[in-house]
Structures are given as C-alpha cells and as structure tokens.
Design a protein around this motif. Structure first.
Motif, short mmCIF file in Angstrom:
data_model
loop_
_atom_site.label_atom_id
_atom_site.label_comp_id
_atom_site.label_asym_id
_atom_site.label_seq_id
_atom_site.Cartn_x
_atom_site.Cartn_y
_atom_site.Cartn_z
N ILE A 672 -62.99 -58.33 -23.02
CA ILE A 672 -62.11 -57.20 -22.73
C ILE A 672 -60.67 -57.69 -22.62
CG2 ILE A 672 -62.46 -57.40 -20.23
CD1 ILE A 672 -62.27 -54.31 -20.12
N LYS A 673 -59.75 -56.84 -23.12
CA LYS A 673 -58.31 -57.10 -23.01
C LYS A 673 -57.65 -55.89 -22.36
CE LYS A 673 -58.23 -59.87 -27.27
NZ LYS A 673 -57.63 -60.01 -28.63
N ILE A 674 -56.78 -56.15 -21.41
CA ILE A 674 -56.09 -55.08 -20.68
C ILE A 674 -54.61 -55.38 -20.72
CG2 ILE A 674 -55.82 -53.95 -18.45
CD1 ILE A 674 -58.74 -54.98 -17.89
N ARG A 675 -53.82 -54.37 -21.08
CA ARG A 675 -52.37 -54.56 -21.17
C ARG A 675 -51.65 -53.35 -20.61
NH1 ARG A 675 -48.98 -57.99 -23.48
NH2 ARG A 675 -46.88 -57.25 -24.02
N SER A 676 -50.57 -53.63 -19.88
CA SER A 676 -49.73 -52.56 -19.34
C SER A 676 -48.74 -52.15 -20.43
CB SER A 676 -48.98 -53.05 -18.10
OG SER A 676 -48.04 -52.10 -17.68
N THR A 677 -48.82 -50.90 -20.87
CA THR A 677 -47.98 -50.44 -21.98
C THR A 677 -46.57 -50.12 -21.54
OG1 THR A 677 -48.79 -48.18 -21.62
CG2 THR A 677 -49.95 -49.54 -23.24
#
Length: 750
Positions: A672-677
């Motif tokens: 899983i990859k999580i990024r704050s846009t």
C-alpha cells in the motif's frame, strides 16, 4: 489409591481449564501445571503414577476426538518423564506407540509426535538420556560426545517495565543459579542416569557420598564415562538396553569402591533436581545489543578480559564487518572472474579422472584448462549459510552438487550449529517491534558477512507483561489500552491453548509477584515460580508461529530530507499533524470549514483476493488517520496480510447546512502507498511505540519485508539474466519474505 485419585483430579482440572472453565480461585489461573509438577517433585516416587494417568488420558482424548487435549497432555507427560528418576519401559513403550500414531494427523500433531518419538527412542535405548542432554546443553558442560550449548537471554525494555520489576527479575534469575556449579550439575547427571538405568539396584545415597568426597577431576572423569555410555547406546543402530545397563553397572561399582563401609540401596526412588537453565538478564538499551550478546555467546572472550577489551573486540568485529561490506561491493564489479587458478597442479586428485568410455577427443579438448585469475572464495558464495534455518536439527542436509569441469569440490564440511540462543522477550507489542528491528538488522549484517548463521540456532520466545500503568515515554502511547498493547500474545493464546493457559494468563501475575514485599512466602513463590515458568516455556515451546515483518519507506515534507526506511511487526498508525505556522493554520481552518477535518489522501494498494492474483486499486479520500494492523483478529484469518482501517470523512449536504460524518473504510492488502495530495504533513507511529514516531511525513510506502539474503542472491542472478522477470536458479528455492518466528507449545492448531 488416594494419591492416584488426587493426581487424576489435578489432571482433569487442568483439562477443564483448556475448555475455558477457569478455576474458581483467580490466583490459581495459569498455575495448575506448575503446582502439579511441584507436587511430583516433592515425591518423585509418584512420577510413574502421573505418567500412567497421562497415558490413559491421551488414549481417551484420541478415542473421543478431543484433539485440543493431546498436545498439553503430551508436553506434561514428557516433562514428567525427563525429570522422573525411573520409568518402566512398558510405560515408555506405550507413549512411544502413541507418538507414532500422531504421525497420521496434520500439523502440528505430526511434527510434535515425530519429535517426541525420536526422543523416546533414545530414552528407551539409554534411560536418562533426555535429562543428561538437557543438563549438558543448558549448563554448557564440556562433553565431546554431546558438544551442544544453550543459553537463555531475557531482554526487557527499561522504559516499558518498572525498575522494581526489573530488579526483582534480576534477583530471581541470579538466585536460581547461585548454587549450581558445574561439579554439582555433573553429579546430578551421574546419579540420575544411574538411577534411570539401574532402578532399585542403584545406591543413590552411596553415590552422593562417594562423589562428595572425591576431587572435581575425578567427578569429571566419571561424568565423561557416563555421557559416553549414554550417547553410544543412543546412537547405536541396534541398541541393547541390557548391555547399556551392564556398562553403567561397572561404573556404578567403580564409584562406590572408593566409599568406606558401603551403603544399602534405597527401596524407594529418590528424585534428582533438574538444574535451572543458564539465564542472563539484559536491559535493552542499545540497538545492536542483541547482536553483541550473540557474538559473545558464540565466540566468548577470556575471563580476564577487561570491559575496555570487550568493547575493543566488538569494535574490531564491526570494523571487519564494514570492510567485508566494501569487499562485497568490489566483488560485484568483478563477478565474472574465475575461481579457478588455471594451474594443473592446483587440481585436486579427484579432479584428474580419466575420460568416460566412448568420449571423443573433442570432448577431452573442451575440458582443457585455460588461463584465468585466481580469486579468493568468499563466504557469501555459499548462499545456504545465509538462510536462518538451513542447518536446523530437523532440516535434511543439502544434496551433493554435481561437479563441473574447472570447479574444485568444497574442501570443508559446513559448520555445525553447536550453540542455541533462546531469546525471551518480556513486555508488550512495543518490545516485539524492537525485536523485529534488531532481527532485520542482524539478517542484513549476516548477509554482508556470515558469522552467526552457520554456528548459532536462534529461538525467540515472548512472555507478555502488563504493568497496569501507562508509559511515560510519550503521550501517543496513552491512546492504546493494555489489551491493545498485547495483541501478539492474544493471538498466540487463541492459536495455542497451552500458551494461553501457561504464559498469557500470567501477564498480570508476574508484576504482582515481582513487586510483592519481602517475606519468606514471597521468596518461596517467586524464586520457584517465575524462573520455572521461563524454564518450562523454553524447554517445551519448540513450535514457531511466523509473523511477517513489514518494511516501510517514509518520505518527508522537506525535499532535502532523505527518506527513512524502517520495519514494523504489529501496527502502523497515522494521524493528521497540527499546523505550526500561522499561515498554514489559517489555510487549514478554511479548508476544514469547506471539506471537513482531516487531509486529502491518495491510497494505492494491491487488493488481496482468494485467487491470490494481484489487483491494483487506487482511491482518493479525506481522512483524519488510519491504522494498519498486521496481527489478525482471529487465528482463522491469514497471518501475512494487512488490515487497513481508514477513518474517512464524508461531507453531507442537507437543508440545515453542511455536515460531516466519519466512516470506517476497511481493506486488506499486502502492499500500500499513501500520499497527502495537499502537501499537509502527518505523523507516523510504528508498533504503538512513541519513540518510533515520525513527523512531517508526506508519503508512506508499505510492503512485506524481503529476506536480505534473497535480495542479494536475486541481484546476482539478475546481473546475468537481465531479461528475466521471475526468479530463476537458486532464488526460486530461497525464502522470499522476512518472517519473525516466535515459539509456542503447539504453533497454530487449525
């Protein structure tokens, strides 16, 4: 009859506890097994009675299909049999036959049945062998026929356990071994082996008196003769129990010949104490402390070595480690160099074989040696050494590889694993997170420079300890209650009822016992109970439960800051970070008024499906935080899978205005990859430990942690097969993921 009735009642009470019927007295919970064995220790002549009852209960459990009774009863029986002064061969034969029946059942029954069947075969051939081997290895007694050594390392985090608990544990472990000298342990082995083989014909009192009066060198001489007799009988293909007894009878008479006046054999068997194992207690304050202790165990320094010399020796080892890493990089540049010298006289005699009948001159010309550069062979070339479980006792030796022209055969056999380190962790999930870090670091170090892996058998054990007080190391930890901090122990307890009964239920009791005020009763209970529980666990807990270690790569808000790489075992938690500057704070307030609390995230993950095919999905949402849990909620769920709970903020427009609601979004994945846009940072906390919290994080990538030796060999293979997308060669047969094995009594019972 009265004694047998009392023992039967205690055994049935033990079985009722396995069914969930806990004893009426809360203080007895988790202590039934201990009190049963202590009662037998007080009167060793009742050992045969207990073994007979346990055999009947095992046979009854098999007929009634009460499989959850089998492993606890079998462990209780084997522990009694090891400590018993003398057990009739008829009883041992019944237990041996029952263990062979377990081979038809699935794991872990067949695994434990095979292990105990092999032990019982040696015990029947040479009575007293199991006790003898256990004492020799645990006390590190010098013996050529059985050169194995074991040691228990207890690691506790001083920030998770109170100072009073740590001091009490140090005092108890030291007191338990205060009167255990090598001479005393050798006398125990001699007396117990004689009594087990000769029965009532053994003069226990005479042996004790004779061994007490002779010098230590003579005791050691008798000890070596007894061990040699036992190992010779146990390893013989056609072992003769009577011949073994006759050999011990001669040694028995020789020892008693030095006694003045003689002594009559006792009609009732006397018990020989089973010494407490060698235990060292360590407060885990340094990151590489585990590795240093293991190195010193395998390669001990001289007794006269000062602390400065100790530090200097370890620093020298670390420098060699760094140099070896540099050499590894250099070798990767010249990986096409030949290991052959190109000189005819360097060929071993076996290599100069005549050509096979029918071989043509062309074939012989093809085998002519060409010029080449001789390169030193590196330990890294032997990839079998890099695997943590390659030389274990239950692993078959690798097949002899076929010789090719120009490659000399191996000159030396692989090293034997004569040392076993049993690492016992005291605490909650946070110390297991530190263990995962240390284990990953150790495996990387072993990949660069092999030292411990071919010499050391490494076993991990976990005893949960709940102090009942929140940690003062940080405010983040206070968000987890005591039950959430022991998720691994809860899972192990559900998977293995015997672990639940003997280990997990004691998580609240150990701090109470350790902090009891000084009194004769306190000393009686703690000195026997805590050390005995640890000893029983490491002796009988041989079945590992393997937990996946996860790798996490963390990117920060500042582009100049290098990404951080870490690992976690149980949990990764993210929370929205408060804004620091006034400008960011004002923008955040406006954004929250429009879109609600939290931050906008982009989540990319591979969905776990039944067919095990990869299905990559992506979604955008607004969230206040998420929690990734690696420990499943029940033992039926897959262990190598992440359960991700995302708190999603949903905007609702209605007549009264705009409102927001929090919805739990759940998914299962391995990557899983999580990024704050919107470039707003968040915090990341690993394994519920506030000391392992990262701030100003903008992106996180999580995936199963790969075994470092697999990565090294795959890199080498891909260098010559650049167009291959799948694993080829040796890499196909190597463990791909880094798993942390924690031993229990049964593993996972399906």
């Amino acid at each position: 009859a009265e004694v047998e009735s009392d023992i039967l009642r205690r055994v049935r009470t033990l079985l009722r506890e396995l069914d969930g019927h806990h004893p009426a007295c809360q203080c007895d919970q988790g202590m039934l097994r201990w009190t049963l064995h202590k009662k037998i220790d007080q009167n060793p002549s009742n050992s045969s009675v207990l073994v007979r009852i346990l055999v009947k209960e095992l046979e009854r459990a098999e007929r009634g299909d009460f499989r959850h009774y089998i492993i606890p009863l079998l462990h209780t029986l084997m522990y009694t049999l090891i400590k018993a002064p003398c057990i009739p061969d008829e009883l041992c034969s019944r237990v041996y036959d029952f263990c062979k029946k377990l081979l038809t059942l699935p794991r872990p029954f067949c695994t434990i049945g095979l292990d105990y069947a092999l032990r019982l075969k040696a015990e029947r051939a040479a009575p007293g062998t199991l006790y003898q081997r256990m004492v020799i290895s645990e006390q590190s007694l010098k013996s050529d026929p059985y050169p194995y050594q074991e040691k228990i390392f207890i690691f506790a985090d001083p920030e998770l356990l109170s100072e009073a608990i740590c001091k009490a544990l140090v005092t108890d472990t030291e007191a338990a071994q205060a009167s255990q000298s090598p001479r005393v342990c050798m006398c125990y082995v001699i007396i117990h082996t004689m009594q087990a083989a000769l029965g009532q014909g053994c003069d226990v009192g005479g042996l004790k008196a004779a061994l007490q009066d002779v010098p230590t060198s003579e005791v050691e001489c008798w000890f070596q003769q007894v061990v040699a007799a036992g190992e010779c009988a146990g390893s013989a293909a056609s072992a003769d129990r009577q011949q073994h007894a006759a050999r011990l009878e001669k040694i028995h008479c020789a020892i008693l010949s030095s006694l003045q006046g003689g002594s009559a054999p006792l009609a009732e068997p006397q018990g020989t104490p089973l010494p407490n194992p060698s235990i060292s207690f360590h407060l885990w304050t340094q990151g590489d402390q585990l590795w240093k202790e293991l190195v010193l165990f395998v390669r001990p320094l001289s007794q006269s070595c000062e602390p400065d010399c100790l530090s200097q020796d370890l620093e020298t080892f670390e420098i060699q480690d760094i140099i070896s890493e540099c050499e590894c990089c250099e070798q990767s540049r010249f990986s096409v160099l030949s290991t052959d010298s190109g000189i005819e006289r360097d060929l071993p005699a076996a290599a100069e074989e005549p050509p096979a009948p029918g071989g043509t001159e062309t074939d012989q010309a093809r085998l002519q040696r060409k010029g080449g550069i001789k390169k030193k062979s590196s330990p890294l070339e032997s990839m079998a050494f890099l695997q943590p479980g390659c030389n274990g006792p239950a692993v078959k030796p690798p097949l002899k590889p076929q010789r090719r022209a120009g490659i000399p055969p191996e000159s030396a056999a692989p090293l034997q694993r004569l040392h076993t380190a049993r690492i016992v962790l005291l605490g909650d999930d946070r110390i297991l997170g530190r263990l995962a870090q240390a284990y990953h670091s150790l495996r990387k170090r072993e990949t660069r420079r092999v030292f411990l892996t071919p010499r050391l058998n490494l076993q991990f054990y976990y005893i949960p300890v709940v102090t009942g007080q929140p940690s003062t190391s940080g405010s983040t930890v206070s968000t987890w209650d005591q039950e959430e901090l022991c998720e691994v122990a809860t899972y192990l307890g559900r998977a293995d009822p015997w672990y639940e009964s003997n280990i997990h239920t004691l998580s609240h009791m150990i701090p109470k016992l350790a902090t009891m005020p000084s009194s004769p009763s306190k000393h009686l209970v703690t000195d026997l109970f805590i050390t005995d529980v640890i000893a029983y666990y490491v002796r009988m807990g041989t079945q590992p439960v393997c937990f996946q270690v996860y790798a996490v790569k963390i990117f920060f808000n500042d582009p100049a800051q290098e990404p951080a790489e870490d690992v976690f075992l149980t949990e990764l938690c993210t929370q929205v970070q408060d804004s620091i500057s006034h400008r960011d704070l004002s923008v955040t307030k406006k954004k929250m008024a429009l879109d609600g609390p939290g931050i906008d995230l982009t989540v990319t993950y591979r969905k776990v499906v039944v067919s095990d095919r990869e299905k990559e999905l992506a979604m955008s949402l607004r969230s206040t935080g998420l929690v990734m849990k690696a420990i499943p909620a029940n033992e039926a769920e897959e262990l190598v899978c992440l359960s991700v709970n995302i708190t999603e903020i949903i905007r609702i427009n209605n007549l009264s205005g705009r409102s927001f609601s929090a919805v739990a979004n759940r998914l299962k994945t391995r990557n899983i990859k999580i990024r704050s846009t919107e470039q707003r940072p968040f915090t990341v906390c690993l394994d519920k430990d506030s000391r392992r919290a990262y701030r100003n994080v903008i992106s996180v990538e999580v995936s199963p942690c790969l075994e470092p030796s697999y990565c090294l060999q795959r890199t080498r293979t891909m260098r010559f097969n650049q167009h291959e997308t799948e694993d080829v060669g040796l890499v196909k047969y190597m463990p791909k993921s880094l798993l942390l094995p924690i031993n229990t009594f049964a593993g996972v019972i399906q």
